[in-house]
Scaffold this motif. Structure first.
Motif, short mmCIF file in Angstrom:
data_model
loop_
_atom_site.label_atom_id
_atom_site.label_comp_id
_atom_site.label_asym_id
_atom_site.label_seq_id
_atom_site.Cartn_x
_atom_site.Cartn_y
_atom_site.Cartn_z
N LEU A 20 74.77 50.93 44.99
CA LEU A 20 73.62 51.94 45.50
C LEU A 20 74.20 52.79 46.97
O LEU A 20 74.21 53.86 47.04
CB LEU A 20 72.55 50.92 46.20
N CYS A 21 75.02 52.01 47.64
CA CYS A 21 75.47 52.76 48.80
C CYS A 21 76.62 53.81 48.20
O CYS A 21 76.66 54.94 48.86
CB CYS A 21 76.23 52.04 49.88
N GLU A 22 77.52 53.60 46.96
CA GLU A 22 78.42 54.20 46.75
C GLU A 22 77.69 55.51 45.91
O GLU A 22 78.79 56.34 45.55
CB GLU A 22 79.49 53.55 45.99
N SER A 23 76.37 55.62 45.58
CA SER A 23 76.00 56.68 44.99
C SER A 23 75.50 57.64 45.78
O SER A 23 75.15 58.91 45.37
CB SER A 23 74.54 56.05 44.34
N THR A 24 75.78 57.53 47.00
CA THR A 24 75.58 58.63 47.94
C THR A 24 76.70 59.17 48.49
O THR A 24 78.07 58.75 48.34
CB THR A 24 74.81 57.99 49.37
#
Length: 211
Positions: A20-24
């Motif tokens: 989720l974090c790395e999707s930003t």
């Protein structure tokens, strides 16, 4: 770039949070830990802006880890993300220094927004948690405080803040920029001597600004 450390004893949960974090484009995971003791070590060496902290873990729990991390790195912001959002966990976590408290059923977008909020100096809470904190404070408090010397616009901001709105949401409601809202919030904190948004929310309810 916001530097984040993930702390959760479930590997699958950490993997999902990392994805989720790395999707930003503005959040970077710089470390992980599956227990409180390792969380302290990783938070000390990785120098994160935010630690996303679970509470129930083997060995050292998240509350103790939060306290120790902030003793070593007081500038780090600890955002609790847990299944256990009852009073037995909320208040000890806040006392240990956590700046926000989200339940694990939070929407992914709201979790990412929560990480950004704590870096911006805000204190995100799941609505049910914030309501319970305010209700408990109201039960414990005595007579209503004297009306603080706030402008009409500052009272508007305080009321919306008491309703759980973020700076961005307040700005949209009042048709002003986020920077203007931040200035109002800072002025309100100075005038009322409330040093965080939870205390401001309690004050708003005690003044009758929030139904």
């Amino acid at each position: 770039m916001i530097r984040v450390v993930l702390v959760d004893d479930q590997q699958l949960a950490r993997a999902g949070l990392r994805m989720l974090c790395e999707s930003t484009s503005d959040i970077e995971v710089v470390g992980e830990a599956d227990n409180g003791r390792d969380a302290v070590t990783v938070a000390t060496t990785a120098v994160p802006d935010v630690v996303l902290m679970d509470l129930r873990m083997p060995g050292m729990d998240g509350i103790t880890a939060t306290r120790r991390i902030l003793e070593i790195r007081p500038a780090t912001r600890v955002l609790v993300l847990t299944t256990f959002d009852d009073d037995d966990h909320v208040y000890p976590a806040l006392t240990a220094g956590a700046c926000g408290f989200l339940a694990k059923d939070v929407a992914p977008a709201d979790l990412l927004d929560g990480i950004r909020k704590v870096v911006a100096g805000e204190s995100p809470f799941s609505p049910a948690v914030l309501r319970r904190i305010v209700d408990r404070a109201m039960t414990a408090t005595r007579p209503a405080p004297a009306q603080p010397d706030l402008t009409d616009r500052e009272l508007d901001v305080l009321a919306l803040l008491g309703a759980g709105m973020s700076n961005a949401q307040i700005g949209e409601e009042l048709h002003v920029g986020v920077t203007t809202v931040k200035t109002h919030v800072a002025n309100i904190m100075t005038k009322t001597r409330c040093d965080n948004r939870v205390r401001l929310a309690v004050l708003a309810v005690r003044l009758g600004l929030v139904v």
